[in-house]
Write an enzyme that holds these catalytic residues in place. Sequence first.
Site, PDB file in Angstrom:
ATOM      1  N   ARG A   1     -14.727  -5.992   4.887  1.00  0.00           N
ATOM      2  CA  ARG A   1     -15.005  -5.736   6.299  1.00  0.00           C
ATOM      3  C   ARG A   1     -16.574  -5.452   6.552  1.00  0.00           C
ATOM      4  NH1 ARG A   1     -10.331  -2.048   8.992  1.00  0.00           N
ATOM      5  NH2 ARG A   1      -8.690  -2.847   8.184  1.00  0.00           N
TER       6      ARG A   1
ATOM      7  N   ARG B   1       0.949  -1.110  -0.051  1.00  0.00           N
ATOM      8  CA  ARG B   1      -0.037   0.166  -0.059  1.00  0.00           C
ATOM      9  C   ARG B   1       0.999   1.314   0.078  1.00  0.00           C
ATOM     10  NH1 ARG B   1      -5.021  -1.589   4.189  1.00  0.00           N
ATOM     11  NH2 ARG B   1      -5.733  -3.486   3.109  1.00  0.00           N
TER      12      ARG B   1
ATOM     13  N   SER C   1      -8.162  -1.156   0.410  1.00  0.00           N
ATOM     14  CA  SER C   1      -9.293  -1.459   1.357  1.00  0.00           C
ATOM     15  C   SER C   1      -9.861  -0.021   1.929  1.00  0.00           C
ATOM     16  CB  SER C   1      -8.462  -2.162   2.743  1.00  0.00           C
ATOM     17  OG  SER C   1      -9.553  -2.557   3.214  1.00  0.00           O
ATOM     18  N   HIS C   2      -9.822   0.104   3.413  1.00  0.00           N
ATOM     19  CA  HIS C   2     -10.576   1.266   3.672  1.00  0.00           C
ATOM     20  C   HIS C   2      -9.919   2.589   3.804  1.00  0.00           C
ATOM     21  CE1 HIS C   2      -8.017  -0.716   6.764  1.00  0.00           C
ATOM     22  NE2 HIS C   2      -7.949   0.474   7.372  1.00  0.00           N
TER      23      HIS C   2
ATOM     24  N   LYS D   1     -11.682 -12.500   4.407  1.00  0.00           N
ATOM     25  CA  LYS D   1     -12.980 -11.970   5.258  1.00  0.00           C
ATOM     26  C   LYS D   1     -14.042 -11.377   3.972  1.00  0.00           C
ATOM     27  CE  LYS D   1     -10.650  -7.825   6.631  1.00  0.00           C
ATOM     28  NZ  LYS D   1      -9.067  -7.731   6.188  1.00  0.00           N
TER      29      LYS D   1
ATOM     30  N   ASP E   1     -16.397  -1.972   3.488  1.00  0.00           N
ATOM     31  CA  ASP E   1     -15.462  -1.027   3.278  1.00  0.00           C
ATOM     32  C   ASP E   1     -14.931  -1.126   1.788  1.00  0.00           C
ATOM     33  OD1 ASP E   1     -14.490  -3.676   3.194  1.00  0.00           O
ATOM     34  OD2 ASP E   1     -12.355  -3.014   3.749  1.00  0.00           O
TER      35      ASP E   1
HETATM   36  C1  VG1 Z   1      -5.696  -3.966   9.868  1.00  0.00           C
HETATM   37  C2  VG1 Z   1      -6.485  -4.622  10.835  1.00  0.00           C
HETATM   38  C3  VG1 Z   1      -6.278  -6.222  10.697  1.00  0.00           C
HETATM   39  C4  VG1 Z   1      -6.914  -6.193   9.028  1.00  0.00           C
HETATM   40  C5  VG1 Z   1      -5.908  -5.514   8.106  1.00  0.00           C
HETATM   41  C6  VG1 Z   1      -6.293  -5.724   6.713  1.00  0.00           C
HETATM   42  O1  VG1 Z   1      -4.207  -4.235   9.912  1.00  0.00           O
HETATM   43  O2  VG1 Z   1      -6.137  -4.357  12.247  1.00  0.00           O
HETATM   44  O3  VG1 Z   1      -7.071  -6.690  11.614  1.00  0.00           O
HETATM   45  O4  VG1 Z   1      -6.449  -7.862   8.749  1.00  0.00           O
HETATM   46  O5  VG1 Z   1      -6.114  -4.197   8.510  1.00  0.00           O
HETATM   47  O6  VG1 Z   1      -7.620  -5.312   6.373  1.00  0.00           O
HETATM   48  P1  VG1 Z   1      -3.085  -3.266  10.691  1.00  0.00           P
HETATM   49  O7  VG1 Z   1      -2.042  -3.880  10.630  1.00  0.00           O
HETATM   50  O8  VG1 Z   1      -3.404  -1.865  10.230  1.00  0.00           O
HETATM   51  O9  VG1 Z   1      -3.393  -3.341  12.241  1.00  0.00           O
HETATM   52  V1  VG1 Z   1      -8.090  -4.724   5.075  1.00  0.00           V
HETATM   53  O10 VG1 Z   1      -9.898  -4.590   5.151  1.00  0.00           O
HETATM   54  O11 VG1 Z   1      -7.392  -3.409   4.963  1.00  0.00           O
HETATM   55  O12 VG1 Z   1      -7.660  -6.053   4.125  1.00  0.00           O
HETATM   56 CO    CO Z   2     -10.938  -4.227   3.216  1.00  0.00          CO
END
Ligand code: VG1
Ligand code: CO
Length: 545
Positions: free
Chosen positions: A282, A22, A113-114, A378, A277
Amino acid sequence: MAIITIETTPIKGQKPGTSGLRKKTAVFREPGYLENFVQCIFDGVGGGAGKTYVVGGDGRFFNTEAIGTIMRIAAANGAAQLIIGQDGVLSTPAVSNLIRKYRTDGGIILSASHNPGGESGDFGIKFNMPNGGPAPERVTDAIYARTQEIAAYRIIDDAPIDISVIGDFTLGNMQISVIDPVTDYEALMRELFDFDAIKALFARGFTVCFDAMHAVTGPYAKRILEGTLGAPTGSVINGTPSPDFGGGHPDPHPVWASQLVEIMTGAHAPDFGAASDGDGDRNMIIGKGPDGFVSPSDSLALLTAYAHLAPAYSGGLAGVARSMPTSQAVDIVAKRLGIPCYETPTGWKFFGNLLDDGKATLCGEESAGTGSDHVREKDGLWAVLLWLNILARDGRDICQLRSDHWHDFGRNYYSRHDYENVPTEAADALMAKVRSRLSNLPGTVMCGMKIESADDFAYLDPVDGSLTERQGVRVQFGDGSRVVMRLSGTGTQGATLRVYLERFVEPGGELNEDTQIALAAVIEAAEMIAEIVKHTGRTKADIIT
Ligand code: VG1
Ligand code: CO
């Protein structure tokens, strides 16, 4: 078709994290940057020759352009076929399903993602394996190793094909199938859930508001909820994906999904609210009223307790798994059901082996991720449909169901405090200090609670025997309370410190208090353990969940 070899130099900078690479969108748009990384993916997975891959993204700015580039590099690397979602759109769980269903050699997902999108937002790229799940460490390490030594990438000189039209095409010697993004996913959901029961629920006047947050789940939710299941038109809000997610932050969290929260606390609140998301993996679940937000940890515990009401899980669950920082509410349910409960590091890839091996059926993370063995990611809309299936069959209101659960199993008060954009050195210094203190903590009493154990979480995978260390600090108190700390692996700016706080209250001992007040002693203990104020200069977390 001519294959051109373009000289390049190694990619500097961060290792792909828990969810691929990212970066700021501008970085991905630097000449040769994306090309370089995509070549490293093919090199890292043993070459693209003769392979078939699924390719799609969450529709954010640069999505279509990036897919055009991936096509030209895949063709130059000898790939046999790409399966691409129309307009380049595929949710992360939909990609996972397509990889499994069509037995491809993997998939490439374009999403951050988000994280916000747009020209000044973030972009991301991730490789998924033939089992449909995120690449494990050995593969991301191989890709990373290539980024440090790459000297050239291969690309064809043909223009990419138009992906706005469904059909089969050829680019060079490679086949490209542009498919409808929703069809296969809907077919899978139909196999898992009692669609007739959910249809009947809507026919009885049950109302729902699904906030797609201008991101990828819009087309999925509209087709399935409003189309197939008969929820009234308008049940899905912000349902058209936009390149910058309507200028918003496509994170299904009460802070960012404030429009949904307003609707659910308003005078004409529907019976059930949900959001997803950017890339659709999510979920946020919310009932009516001021306390409607269902914490993801509670959601996992409740889904585990009631999953048998959905056809796919009617035979019971083989086991459940939660990420280490996720609350221990699900452990209590698993114990009652007599099934194993696994604790894994943060990131969905750690659930893959447990799901593949039949050890776990449901998995979840405190960060709004829930899923099952139906795919290897997920799945936001899956969680919403499982909830609707349960509510349709159980008949109780969601908040009632939850309070009955607390009454029966006890309540794990839970909160996450995020300190964002902390200077990396300060965050590293904090973690190093905490780690150096761990061995002195057990046995001491802090804020009236005795510390039972303190460690830096290490995970021994029960399936392949691999060991993953330094996954975050755990401090367990004698009364079931817990403090967990780790640094985020998905941010693109500075460091994010995540502090996870938990307190267990036995059945009947419900505190009837605001979560932050219920957790006051645990919050104070976290500060004593980590000296967050001193290290970060912050007196308050940026985001409290
Ligand atoms: C975050 C969350 C984690 C999740 C990851 C990817 O990671 O805490 O639980 O698996 O995002 O989710 P971190 O390292 O920032 O805590 V997603 O929806 O961004 O693929
Ligand atoms: Co995501």
